[in-house]
Design a protein around this motif. Structure first.
Motif, PDB file in Angstrom:
ATOM      1  N   ARG A  50       0.817  -1.209   0.000  1.00 43.37           N
ATOM      2  CA  ARG A  50       0.000   0.000   0.000  1.00 43.37           C
ATOM      3  C   ARG A  50       0.856   1.266   0.000  1.00 43.37           C
ATOM      4  N   ASN A  53       1.598   2.609  -3.924  1.00 43.22           N
ATOM      5  CA  ASN A  53       0.752   3.582  -4.621  1.00 43.22           C
ATOM      6  C   ASN A  53       0.307   4.691  -3.669  1.00 43.22           C
ATOM      7  N   LEU A  55      -1.203   4.646  -0.946  1.00 46.82           N
ATOM      8  CA  LEU A  55      -2.458   4.512  -0.218  1.00 46.82           C
ATOM      9  C   LEU A  55      -2.170   4.669   1.279  1.00 46.82           C
ATOM     10  N   ASN A  78      -2.068  10.698  -8.826  1.00 47.84           N
ATOM     11  CA  ASN A  78      -3.277  10.122  -9.435  1.00 47.84           C
ATOM     12  C   ASN A  78      -2.958   9.500 -10.794  1.00 47.84           C
ATOM     13  N   ARG A  81      -1.302   6.215 -10.198  1.00 45.21           N
ATOM     14  CA  ARG A  81      -2.249   5.190  -9.753  1.00 45.21           C
ATOM     15  C   ARG A  81      -3.066   4.625 -10.919  1.00 45.21           C
ATOM     16  N   MET A  86      -4.810  -2.012  -8.460  1.00 46.26           N
ATOM     17  CA  MET A  86      -4.737  -2.638  -7.144  1.00 46.26           C
ATOM     18  C   MET A  86      -5.973  -3.503  -6.921  1.00 46.26           C
ATOM     19  N   PHE A  88      -7.945  -5.635  -3.889  1.00 38.42           N
ATOM     20  CA  PHE A  88      -7.970  -5.668  -2.425  1.00 38.42           C
ATOM     21  C   PHE A  88      -8.464  -7.005  -1.887  1.00 38.42           C
TER      22      PHE A  88
END
Lengths: 356, 489
Positions: A50, A53, A55, A78, A81, A86, A88
Motif C-alpha cells: 500500500r 501507490n 495509499l 493520481n 495510480r 490494485m 484488495f
C-alpha cells in the motif's frame, strides 16, 4: 521500473505510541516480474504494497518509478495510480454500480473513453475473468470469488503496467480460492507485472518469478521460488516455508459435533489444495473412532499438512496410554489405505500417525 | 395508496365528531365580582389581558385574535369574553348568539403606534386626522362602519393608492368587522379606511401584514414595520417603546356571554355543504388557501434546496481534518438543534436580520434552511461514514482524486443510505412551515385563520388544510423516492 530505497513507515497508535511497521525496505522491480510477498502476519507485507501507490504513504525513504521519486510533494500521484492497478482483500466493488459500470467508470471518467468504447473494453476484460455473463447485475448478488474476479477486470480495464494484489484470496471461502488464483495465473502467463501479497504457498511457488520473504519490517530474503522454498539461506525463511498447517479436534464423547468436524476437514483440504485426500481422511477417522477405538475416549484427532513437501498426516492421540491401541488386524486393514503408519509413545500418551 | 384510504376514514370520523352540538352553561353577570371563578377569554397582549391577569380568582384564556376569542366562548372553552364593544357589530353578536352582559364604566383612547424615531410621520398623521375631522370625512367614515348592523357587507369606497415610493408597512392582528378585516384580497374596515386615506395623504404605498398582537411592539422596534394597528390602547408602558398618534377612536370594554344556544335544523350533509360554501365559496375565500398554499410551497421548496446545500457545507466542515473547522460545525449543529425552530425564526426576524430589509419570506427560508442544515448535515455525515473505507481506497487506487472519488463513488451510495431519514426530515420541514404566521407571513395555516376570522368556523378550515398538508407531505415523500431510486437487486 520501480526502485525502492530505504523505505520506512511508522504509525502512531491511538494511545500515542509509535509503531515501526516498515524499517528499511530495498528492492528493484523489473517489468514482467511476478513477485509474491510472503511472511508471517504483521510484518508489513500489506503496508509495503500500500506504500507503493501511496495509499498508506511511507514516512521515509524513496520510491523511484521510471527514475522519478513519487514521494516528491508535487508528484502527480493520481496519474501513477492509473497505471498501477490494485486488487484488495475485501474486493471493494462499487455497490451502487452494476458489474459493467464498475469496470467502465474509471476508463470513462479518467481516460475520457466514450461509453461505447469503455463498454466494449469492459466486456472484453470481463470475459477474461469469466464474468461477462454477469455484466448487468449488482455486486451484492455475486459470490466472493466472482466479486474478486470483477475487481481484477476493473483493474485491467485501465491497462495498468503493474497490478498490486493485497491478499486477494484471504477473504474468500476456500472453495472459491481456486477460481481467483487461476485468473491471476493466466495474467502471469500473459506477462503482466504483478506484486502479490499471499498466504498461498503453493500458488506463490508456481506463479512467481521471484519471492520476497518479509519479516520484521524488511525484506528478509529475496530470490527465485526455488531458492526461497528449497534452499533458503536464512533459518527463519526455512521455518516459515516449512511450517505445518494443522486442524485439531478433541473427541471426548459420542456427543461430539461430528458434522462440524466433517466440514472442517473438508475445508482444510480444499484450502491446502489436497481436496482429493478429504474423503480418505474422513473415512479413516470414522473407521478408527467408531470401529477400532470406539471404547477409547477422549481421543485427540489432528490433521496436519506441510504445504511445501505436500505431506499430509492424520494422527490419533490417546492420553495416558503406554502401548499401541492397535491390534495386528487393524494395522493390516489400515495399511491398505495409507502410505505409512507410525506408532509412538509420547510424554502425554500414545500416538498413532497415519501418513496419507 | 393505503395511507390515503386510512386518512380518509380518520377524516370521516373527525367530521362526524365535529358536527356534534356542544352544551353551554348560562352565565349571569351584574358586577365585576360575578366573573369570579369563571374562565375569561381575551386577546393576548390586550389591555384586558393585563387588567384581568391581576385577578387571581379567575382564569384568563388568551387568544391571538377576536375571532379566536369568540370561537373560545362558542366552543365552550371559556365562560365569558372581554373585548371592545365596538369591535363587534350587532349582526356579529346575533350570528354568534352573543350578548353584552356588562359594560365597563370607563372607556379608553385608541391610536396607531409608530416607530420611536418616526416623529415626522406621527406629526403628519395628526395633521391628517385634524383635517379629516374638520372637513367631515372622519364622521363619514365612522358612520359608514359603525352605524350599521352588518359592517361586513359595507363596501369600502375606492381609494386610489400610489404604487411608487417607500412603502408604509403596517402590521395588524385585527380580523374583525368593522375595525379591520379581509374581504377576499381586500383589507377593509374602519381602521383600514383611515390608513388607506392616510397613505394617499403622504403619497406612499401600503404594505399590510398580519402579526400576532404580542409581536407588535417588537415589529416596530426592530424596524420591520412602520405602523402597528388594530385597536391599540394608549398605555404608559407602551408609550416608552413606541410613538402614539392622537387618538382616532375610543373603545368601550365589555363582557360578552353566550345568549341561548346555537341551533341548526340542517342534516349532516347539508351542514357540510353549508360549511363548504361559507368557508370556501363566499367572497372567494378559497383564494386565501391558494395564496397561502403558494407561500407554503415556496418557503418549503426554497428552504429545502438552500438547507440541503448548506447541510452539504456544514457536513464537509464537520468532517474536515482541520479541528477548528470541525468544531465550528459541531457547535453550530448543537445550537441549531438545541433552540426551538420558532424561536430561531423569531430571533432572525426581530433581531438578527431585522435591519437588513429582507422580506419575511426570505427570513423564514433562511431560518428553516439553517435549522434543516444542522439536522441534515448529521444525517449526511452518518451516511458517509456508513460507506466503507474500502470504497474510497478502491476509487483512489484507480486514480481518482479524493474529490472525484467522493462525487463518483461515495456520494451516490451515501445519498441512498441517507434517503429514508432525509425524507422524514424534509417532510417535517414542510410541515413546520406552518409556524411562519408568527412573522407575518400568510401561509396555508394563516389562510385558515383568515377564513376562520370571517366565518367563525374552526372546524372546516382546519380540516381542509390538514388534508392539503397531508397530501402534499405524501407527494413530497413520493417525489424524493423517485429522485433517488434504489438499485435493482
Amino acid at each position: 521500473m520501480i526502485s525502492i530505497r530505504h523505505l520506512s513507515k511508522t504509525y502512531t497508535t491511538p494511545d500515542g505510541k509509535s509503531l515501526q511497521v516498515l524499517k528499511d525496505v530495498n528492492c528493484d522491480i523489473q517489468k514482467g516480474e511476478v513477485i509474491s510477498i510472503i511472511g508471517p502476519s504483521g510484518t508489513g507485507k500489506s503496508t509495503f504494497l500500500r506504500a507503493l501507490n501511496l495509499l498508506d504513504p511511507p514516512t521515509g525513504g524513496e520510491i523511484l518509478v521510471d527514475g522519478e521519486n513519487i514521494l516528491r510533494k508535487d508528484y502527480p500521484i493520481n496519474r501513477l495510480r492509473q497505471r498501477m492497478g490494485m486488487v484488495f482483500q475485501s474486493f471493494n466493488l462499487f455497490d451502487h454500480l452494476t458489474i459493467l459500470q464498475n469496470v467502465t467508470l474509471a476508463p470513462m471518467k479518467l481516460l475520457g473513453m466514450s461509453r461505447q468504447d469503455a463498454e466494449t473494453e469492459a466486456i472484453q476484460q470481463l470475459r477474461k475473468v469469466g464474468m461477462a455473463e454477469k455484466a448487468d447485475v449488482y455486486p451484492s448478488s455475486l459470490s466472493g470469488g466472482q466479486k474478486q474476479r470483477v475487481a481484477i477486470a476493473r483493474s485491467l480495464a485501465m491497462h495498468p503496467e503493474v497490478i498490486l494484489f493485497d491478499e486477494p484470496t484471504s477473504a474468500l471461502d476456500p472453495t472459491m480460492v481456486g477460481e481467483v488464483l487461476s485468473v491471476i495465473r493466466q495474467l502471469a502467463k500473459d506477462g503482466m507485472t504483478m506484486l502479490i501479497v499471499t498466504h498461498e504457498m503453493k500458488f506463490a511457488r508456481d506463479v512467481s518469478t521471484r519471492i520476497f520473504f518479509m519479516m520484521e519490517g524488511i525484506i528478509y530474503e529475496d530470490g527465485t521460488p526455488e531458492q526461497i522454498f528449497d534452499h533458503p539461506v536464512h533459518s527463519a525463511t526455512k521455518a516459515f516455508v516449512n511450517r505445518i498447517q494443522k486442524q485439531v479436534y478433541e473427541v471426548d464423547s459420542d456427543d461430539f459435533d461430528f458434522l462440524q468436524m466433517h466440514t472442517g476437514i473438508n475445508q482444510f483440504c480444499i484450502k491446502y489444495n489436497i481436496a482429493g485426500k478429504a474423503e480418505t481422511a474422513w473415512s479413516l477417522i470414522k473407521e478408527i473412532l467408531f470401529e477400532h477405538l470406539s471404547s477409547v475416549r477422549p481421543i485427540t484427532v489432528r490433521l496436519t499438512h506441510t504445504e511445501l513437501s505436500g505431506v499430509t498426516a492424520l494422527d490419533f492421540m490417546v492420553e495416558g496410554l503406554n502401548e499401541s491401541p492397535l491390534t495386528q488386524t487393524i494395522r493390516e486393514s489400515l495399511s491398505q489405505q495409507v502410505t505409512d503408519i507410525i506408532e509412538e509413545q509420547t510424554t502425554r500418551g500414545f500416538r498413532v500417525k497415519l501418513l496419507l | 395508496m393505503n395511507e390515503l384510504r386510512l386518512f380518509a376514514s380518520a377524516l370521516l370520523v373527525l367530521l362526524l365528531a365535529g358536527c356534534v352540538e356542544k352544551g353551554t352553561k348560562k352565565v349571569i353577570l351584574n358586577s365585576e365580582a360575578d366573573i369570579s371563578g369563571l374562565t375569561v377569554a381575551v386577546q393576548a397582549g390586550s389591555i384586558y389581558d393585563f387588567e384581568l391577569s391581576k385577578r387571581s380568582d379567575i382564569k384568563v384564556a388568551r387568544f391571538n385574535s377576536t375571532p379566536d376569542v369568540v370561537a373560545a366562548i362558542t366552543s365552550g372553552h371559556a365562560d365569558v369574553m372581554k373585548d371592545d364593544e365596538i369591535s363587534m357589530s350587532p349582526g356579529d353578536l346575533r350570528s354568534h348568539h352573543l350578548r353584552i352582559a356588562m359594560r365597563d364604566k370607563e372607556s379608553f383612547d385608541i391610536a396607531f403606534a409608530f416607530r420611536k424615531d418616526d416623529a415626522e410621520t406621527v406629526r403628519l398623521f395628526n395633521t391628517f386626522l385634524d383635517e379629516i375631522r374638520a372637513d367631515g370625512t372622519y364622521d363619514e367614515i365612522h358612520h359608514r362602519w359603525y352605524d350599521t348592523d352588518e359592517p361586513d357587507t359595507v363596501t369600502l369606497p375606492h381609494i386610489e393608492q400610489v404604487s411608487e415610493g417607500q412603502p408604509l408597512r403596517i402590521v395588524t392582528h385585527s380580523l374583525m368587522a368593522p375595525l379591520c378585516f379581509r374581504k377576499g384580497d381586500l383589507w377593509t374596515g374602519f381602521e383600514m379606511e383611515i390608513l388607506k386615506r392616510f397613505a394617499v395623504y403622504v403619497q406612499r404605498p401600503l404594505d399590510i401584514s398580519l402579526l400576532d398582537p404580542a409581536s407588535g411592539p417588537a415589529a416596530l422596534q426592530s424596524g420591520i414595520a412602520d405602523i402597528w394597528s388594530g385597536s391599540i390602547f394608549i398605555t404608559e408602558e407602551r408609550a416608552k417603546m413606541v410613538l402614539f398618534t392622537n387618538p382616532y377612536n375610543q373603545c368601550h370594554p365589555a363582557y360578552f356571554v353566550l345568549d341561548g344556544e346555537a341551533t341548526s335544523d340542517l342534516g349532516f350533509w347539508d351542514r357540510l355543504k353549508d360549511s363548504f360554501h361559507k368557508n370556501l365559496i363566499e367572497e372567494n375565500r378559497w383564494r386565501f388557501l391558494v395564496d397561502g398554499l403558494w407561500e407554503t410551497i415556496i418557503i418549503a421548496i426554497l428552504s429545502l434546496l438552500l438547507g440541503t446545500l448548506l447541510a452539504g457545507i456544514v457536513c464537509w466542515m464537520r468532517m474536515s481534518h482541520y479541528k477548528w473547522l470541525s468544531r465550528i460545525a459541531a457547535t453550530y449543529i448543537d445550537i441549531m438543534r438545541g433552540v426551538p425552530l420558532l424561536v430561531i425564526m423569531m430571533l432572525m426576524f426581530y433581531v438578527v436580520l431585522a435591519g437588513t430589509g429582507l422580506s419575511a419570506t426570505t427570513v423564514a427560508v433562511v431560518s428553516f434552511a439553517l435549522v434543516f442544515a444542522a439536522y441534515v448535515s448529521e444525517i449526511f455525515r452518518t451516511a458517509i461514514n456508513s460507506i466503507g473505507r474500502g470504497q474510497t481506497e478502491a476509487g483512489v487506487a484507480l486514480g481518482f482524486t479524493p474529490l472525484q472519488t467522493f462525487f463518483y463513488i461515495i456520494l451516490p451510495q451515501a445519498a441512498r443510505a441517507a434517503l429514508p431519514v432525509y425524507k422524514g426530515e424534509a417532510v417535517s420541514l414542510f410541515k413546520n412551515t406552518s409556524i411562519v404566521g408568527y412573522i407575518a407571513i400568510q401561509d396555508l395555516t394563516k389562510a385558515s385563520d383568515l377564513i376562520r376570522s370571517r366565518t367563525f368556523d374552526a372546524f372546516f378550515p382546519l380540516i381542509i388544510i390538514s388534508i392539503i398538508y397531508f397530501v402534499l407531505a405524501w407527494l413530497l415523500g413520493k417525489l424524493l423516492d423517485k429522485t433517488i431510486t434504489k438499485p435493482k437487486q
